[in-house]
Design a protein around this motif. Structure first.
Motif, mmCIF file in Angstrom:
data_model
loop_
_atom_site.group_PDB
_atom_site.id
_atom_site.type_symbol
_atom_site.label_atom_id
_atom_site.label_comp_id
_atom_site.label_asym_id
_atom_site.label_seq_id
_atom_site.Cartn_x
_atom_site.Cartn_y
_atom_site.Cartn_z
ATOM 1 N N LEU A 114 0.830 -1.205 0.000
ATOM 2 C CA LEU A 114 0.000 0.000 0.000
ATOM 3 C C LEU A 114 0.865 1.256 0.000
ATOM 4 O O LEU A 114 0.609 2.206 -0.758
ATOM 5 C CB LEU A 114 -0.925 -0.006 1.216
ATOM 6 C CG LEU A 114 -1.886 1.177 1.334
ATOM 7 C CD1 LEU A 114 -2.837 1.222 0.140
ATOM 8 C CD2 LEU A 114 -2.658 1.107 2.638
ATOM 9 N N ILE A 115 1.891 1.264 0.834
ATOM 10 C CA ILE A 115 2.770 2.431 0.909
ATOM 11 C C ILE A 115 3.448 2.691 -0.440
ATOM 12 O O ILE A 115 3.441 3.813 -0.959
ATOM 13 C CB ILE A 115 3.836 2.236 2.009
ATOM 14 C CG1 ILE A 115 3.189 2.308 3.384
ATOM 15 C CG2 ILE A 115 4.937 3.291 1.888
ATOM 16 C CD1 ILE A 115 4.139 2.071 4.525
ATOM 17 N N HIS A 116 4.025 1.630 -1.034
ATOM 18 C CA HIS A 116 4.740 1.807 -2.295
ATOM 19 C C HIS A 116 3.795 2.208 -3.425
ATOM 20 O O HIS A 116 4.150 3.038 -4.277
ATOM 21 C CB HIS A 116 5.476 0.521 -2.664
ATOM 22 C CG HIS A 116 6.693 0.273 -1.824
ATOM 23 N ND1 HIS A 116 7.713 1.182 -1.707
ATOM 24 C CD2 HIS A 116 7.052 -0.786 -1.051
ATOM 25 C CE1 HIS A 116 8.641 0.715 -0.905
ATOM 26 N NE2 HIS A 116 8.272 -0.474 -0.483
ATOM 27 N N THR A 117 2.607 1.642 -3.441
ATOM 28 C CA THR A 117 1.661 1.961 -4.513
ATOM 29 C C THR A 117 1.168 3.397 -4.406
ATOM 30 O O THR A 117 1.110 4.125 -5.412
ATOM 31 C CB THR A 117 0.466 0.988 -4.477
ATOM 32 O OG1 THR A 117 0.935 -0.355 -4.603
ATOM 33 C CG2 THR A 117 -0.503 1.293 -5.605
ATOM 34 N N VAL A 118 0.814 3.822 -3.196
ATOM 35 C CA VAL A 118 0.313 5.186 -3.009
ATOM 36 C C VAL A 118 1.378 6.211 -3.381
ATOM 37 O O VAL A 118 1.106 7.189 -4.090
ATOM 38 C CB VAL A 118 -0.148 5.388 -1.546
ATOM 39 C CG1 VAL A 118 -0.420 6.868 -1.287
ATOM 40 C CG2 VAL A 118 -1.393 4.569 -1.267
ATOM 41 N N ILE A 119 2.612 5.984 -2.920
ATOM 42 C CA ILE A 119 3.687 6.943 -3.223
ATOM 43 C C ILE A 119 3.979 6.977 -4.719
ATOM 44 O O ILE A 119 4.085 8.045 -5.327
ATOM 45 C CB ILE A 119 4.958 6.579 -2.434
ATOM 46 C CG1 ILE A 119 4.731 6.758 -0.933
ATOM 47 C CG2 ILE A 119 6.132 7.466 -2.884
ATOM 48 C CD1 ILE A 119 5.906 6.324 -0.083
ATOM 49 N N SER A 158 15.147 9.753 -6.597
ATOM 50 C CA SER A 158 16.300 9.040 -6.047
ATOM 51 C C SER A 158 16.065 8.622 -4.594
ATOM 52 O O SER A 158 16.442 7.519 -4.190
ATOM 53 C CB SER A 158 17.558 9.894 -6.157
ATOM 54 O OG SER A 158 17.373 11.149 -5.520
ATOM 55 N N VAL A 159 15.441 9.505 -3.804
ATOM 56 C CA VAL A 159 15.171 9.172 -2.401
ATOM 57 C C VAL A 159 14.173 8.021 -2.314
ATOM 58 O O VAL A 159 14.342 7.074 -1.528
ATOM 59 C CB VAL A 159 14.633 10.401 -1.641
ATOM 60 C CG1 VAL A 159 14.243 10.016 -0.211
ATOM 61 C CG2 VAL A 159 15.669 11.510 -1.630
ATOM 62 N N TYR A 160 13.140 8.092 -3.139
ATOM 63 C CA TYR A 160 12.135 7.021 -3.147
ATOM 64 C C TYR A 160 12.752 5.700 -3.592
ATOM 65 O O TYR A 160 12.472 4.644 -3.014
ATOM 66 C CB TYR A 160 10.985 7.405 -4.071
ATOM 67 C CG TYR A 160 9.970 6.301 -4.263
ATOM 68 C CD1 TYR A 160 9.259 5.794 -3.181
ATOM 69 C CD2 TYR A 160 9.730 5.759 -5.528
ATOM 70 C CE1 TYR A 160 8.335 4.776 -3.353
ATOM 71 C CE2 TYR A 160 8.808 4.743 -5.699
ATOM 72 C CZ TYR A 160 8.109 4.252 -4.611
ATOM 73 O OH TYR A 160 7.210 3.248 -4.777
ATOM 74 N N GLU A 161 13.601 5.733 -4.601
ATOM 75 C CA GLU A 161 14.243 4.508 -5.070
ATOM 76 C C GLU A 161 15.121 3.895 -3.988
ATOM 77 O O GLU A 161 15.219 2.671 -3.883
ATOM 78 C CB GLU A 161 15.060 4.790 -6.329
ATOM 79 C CG GLU A 161 14.220 4.982 -7.578
ATOM 80 C CD GLU A 161 15.067 5.070 -8.826
ATOM 81 O OE1 GLU A 161 16.079 5.794 -8.808
ATOM 82 O OE2 GLU A 161 14.726 4.403 -9.821
ATOM 83 N N MET A 162 15.756 4.745 -3.174
ATOM 84 C CA MET A 162 16.571 4.225 -2.073
ATOM 85 C C MET A 162 15.698 3.520 -1.039
ATOM 86 O O MET A 162 16.060 2.449 -0.524
ATOM 87 C CB MET A 162 17.345 5.371 -1.414
ATOM 88 C CG MET A 162 18.250 4.922 -0.261
ATOM 89 S SD MET A 162 19.452 3.652 -0.761
ATOM 90 C CE MET A 162 20.461 4.606 -1.926
ATOM 91 N N THR A 163 14.523 4.101 -0.734
ATOM 92 C CA THR A 163 13.622 3.441 0.221
ATOM 93 C C THR A 163 13.103 2.133 -0.341
ATOM 94 O O THR A 163 12.921 1.167 0.396
ATOM 95 C CB THR A 163 12.443 4.360 0.576
ATOM 96 O OG1 THR A 163 11.675 4.651 -0.612
ATOM 97 C CG2 THR A 163 12.917 5.663 1.181
ATOM 98 N N VAL A 164 12.864 2.107 -1.649
ATOM 99 C CA VAL A 164 12.420 0.863 -2.291
ATOM 100 C C VAL A 164 13.508 -0.195 -2.206
ATOM 101 O O VAL A 164 13.238 -1.380 -1.953
ATOM 102 C CB VAL A 164 12.032 1.123 -3.766
ATOM 103 C CG1 VAL A 164 11.803 -0.197 -4.493
ATOM 104 C CG2 VAL A 164 10.789 1.987 -3.843
#
Length: 312
Positions: free
Chosen positions: A157-162, A193-199
């Protein structure tokens, strides 16, 4: 900003897997056959575990959950791909893409968690057989299943919403046959880039941490097996774990190939091949692996068919 939001809600275009050539028509037909094998095999596994009282144990309850996940995995992706191919349409709505992304990510993550917990189940069965009924009772098994779904749902859910809140300023064409994360994220406009790092951190937790925990479980299992004096006991112990270990190797191997490779080494064709393996082939193989190599499941099949002549 309003323009970007409106653009983000537009339909996506799925490139798909096949074209109109004879070779691809054959491959499409083969894919449908594998899909039917996956649906029938996992449905049969779920039915047998529900119908046969001898399989009403924690181990087989977790196996039924694995079959539910595999059944969902192929249903999330293949029908849409087949419909688009047969109708000639390649579009998928924004909501449809977000839903597909959430569901496949949820089921995939849940399977990673469940396979890890199943390794603990096998550890208890081999290393603490006299305490198995206490350590792995129905309540514990149910909590394991619920935890698998809850952790996976929260992560998905978190990844999809973001992801779906990013503006999509590039081409709406997804070079894939469903809305998989690496293919969708390439369409995002802006710095992610920040989101990709969290992924990446999330992927490590969902893929590599379970592999570590599974490895620890099997280290204790192998040590216990080698301490057994009876050759028959050793064979039974290895037979109990071999199916699970095979499924774990296939699933996590495909997951690492699909999600842990550097972006510079990725190609759309490789992404599609990896996705086909873990979203179609692995769900079709799992029930075959457990049915062919598990005596209890094989006996349940014979009992359902009325051909079990073995005295129980």
């Amino acid at each position: 900003m309003r323009q970007n939001n409106q653009s983000s809600l537009a339909d996506f275009i799925l490139e798909g897997l096949f074209d109109d050539s004879l070779t691809h028509v054959f491959l499409f037909s083969l894919t449908l056959v594998v899909y039917l094998v996956a649906v029938c095999g996992n449905s049969l596994t779920i039915f047998l575990i529900c119908a046969d009282p001898r399989l009403h144990t924690s181990m087989y309850f977790l196996l039924s959950q694995l079959s539910v996940m595999d059944l969902m995995h192929v249903t999330i992706t293949i029908p849409k791909m087949a419909t688009n191919y047969l109708t000639g349409r390649k579009s998928i709505s924004f909501v449809g893409c977000a839903t597909q992304h959430f569901l496949y990510l949820c089921v995939g993550s849940a399977e990673c968690v469940l396979l890890t917990l199943m390794s603990y189940d096998h550890y208890v069965a081999i290393c603490h057989p006299l305490r198995y009924a206490i350590l792995m009772n129905r309540r514990v098994a149910l909590m394991m299943a619920v935890m698998s779904w809850l952790v996976a749902s929260f992560d998905a859910l978190i990844h999809t919403v973001i992801l779906m809140h990013f503006p999509f300023c590039k081409s709406r064409k997804i070079h894939h046959f469903y809305c998989e994360f690496p293919a969708v994220v390439k369409l995002v406009c802006g710095d992610i880039s920040v989101y990709e790092m969290t992924v990446y951190v999330s992927t490590v937790l969902i893929l590599l941490l379970p592999i570590l925990l599974v490895s620890i479980s099997y280290t204790f299992i192998i040590r216990s097996v080698f301490q057994l004096h009876s050759a028959g006991s050793k064979r039974n112990a290895f037979a109990t774990c071999s199916s699970h270990f095979t499924v774990v190797s296939l699933w996590f191997g495909a997951g690492i190939f699909s999600y842990m490779r550097p972006r510079s080494l990725r190609t759309p064709l490789q992404d599609k091949v990896g996705s086909v393996f873990y979203s179609i082939i692995t769900p079709a193989l799992n029930p075959l692996i457990y049915t062919l190599r598990n005596k209890d499941v094989a006996k349940a099949v014979r009992r359902v068919l009325g051909r079990d002549t073995v005295t129980q």
